[in-house]
Design an enzyme around this catalytic site. Sequence first.
Site, PDB file in Angstrom:
ATOM      1  CE1 TYR A  63      -4.426  -1.966   0.492  1.00 53.78           C
ATOM      2  CE2 TYR A  63      -2.742  -3.401   1.698  1.00 53.78           C
ATOM      3  CZ  TYR A  63      -3.762  -3.235   1.232  1.00 53.78           C
ATOM      4  OH  TYR A  63      -5.164  -3.816   0.764  1.00 53.78           O
TER       5      TYR A  63
ATOM      6  CG  ASN B  73     -11.208  -2.212  -8.723  1.00 50.22           C
ATOM      7  OD1 ASN B  73     -11.560  -2.111  -9.572  1.00 50.22           O
ATOM      8  ND2 ASN B  73      -9.621  -2.745  -8.428  1.00 50.22           N
TER       9      ASN B  73
ATOM     10  CB  CYS C 267      -7.487  -4.025  -6.208  1.00 47.57           C
ATOM     11  SG  CYS C 267      -8.943  -4.965  -5.940  1.00 47.57           S
ATOM     12  CG  HIS C 268      -5.515  -9.534  -7.678  1.00 53.42           C
ATOM     13  ND1 HIS C 268      -6.250  -8.669  -8.885  1.00 53.42           N
ATOM     14  CD2 HIS C 268      -4.434 -10.229  -8.338  1.00 53.42           C
ATOM     15  CE1 HIS C 268      -5.763  -9.346 -10.006  1.00 53.42           C
ATOM     16  NE2 HIS C 268      -4.671 -10.156  -9.435  1.00 53.42           N
TER      17      HIS C 268
ATOM     18  CD  GLU D 155      -1.884 -11.723 -11.305  1.00 52.18           C
ATOM     19  OE1 GLU D 155      -1.472 -11.262 -10.951  1.00 52.18           O
ATOM     20  OE2 GLU D 155      -2.935 -10.863 -11.794  1.00 52.18           O
TER      21      GLU D 155
END
Length: 152
Positions: free
Chosen positions: A87, A108, A116-117, A144
């Site tokens: 963050y 979001n 945002c993950h 990912e």
Amino acid sequence: MSSLSLHSPVGDLTLFAEGEEIVALEWGWGSMQAPSPVLLRAKAALEAYFDGEALPDDLPLNPAGSAYRRKVWAALRRIPAGETRNYGDIAAEAGGSARSVGGANAANPIPILIPCHRVVGTSDLGGYSGGEGLETKRALLELEKLAGAQSR
């Protein structure tokens, strides 16, 4: 407003568009299915993403939010798939504080496409308001990570 739903490994998702811009992605199956060309393209992109491909950079996204939140969301889109930022990193890029970045993430309207993950805390995963919460965040990050390992 047009909408289109799809099944995914993190639950059913519904995309929404106004004109030729994607404005929202929500968990759950929408009661109205009114596909548009941009939604068909986004659905195909998400299906490919869940099969291990990268999301395209050129999907036309138009999330509703303050100028600051839009700046945070633009920074999120620059985080490469398979990587995370904390963050504070996003706050250094977009301005504000780690807390304000967390607020922008929570608001979001187009999760996954605005990733945002990929934002984590300095000592833990942070939060996630989509799907099943942190379970969904872990699943997206793992997806990912595996896709990145397979492409090497």
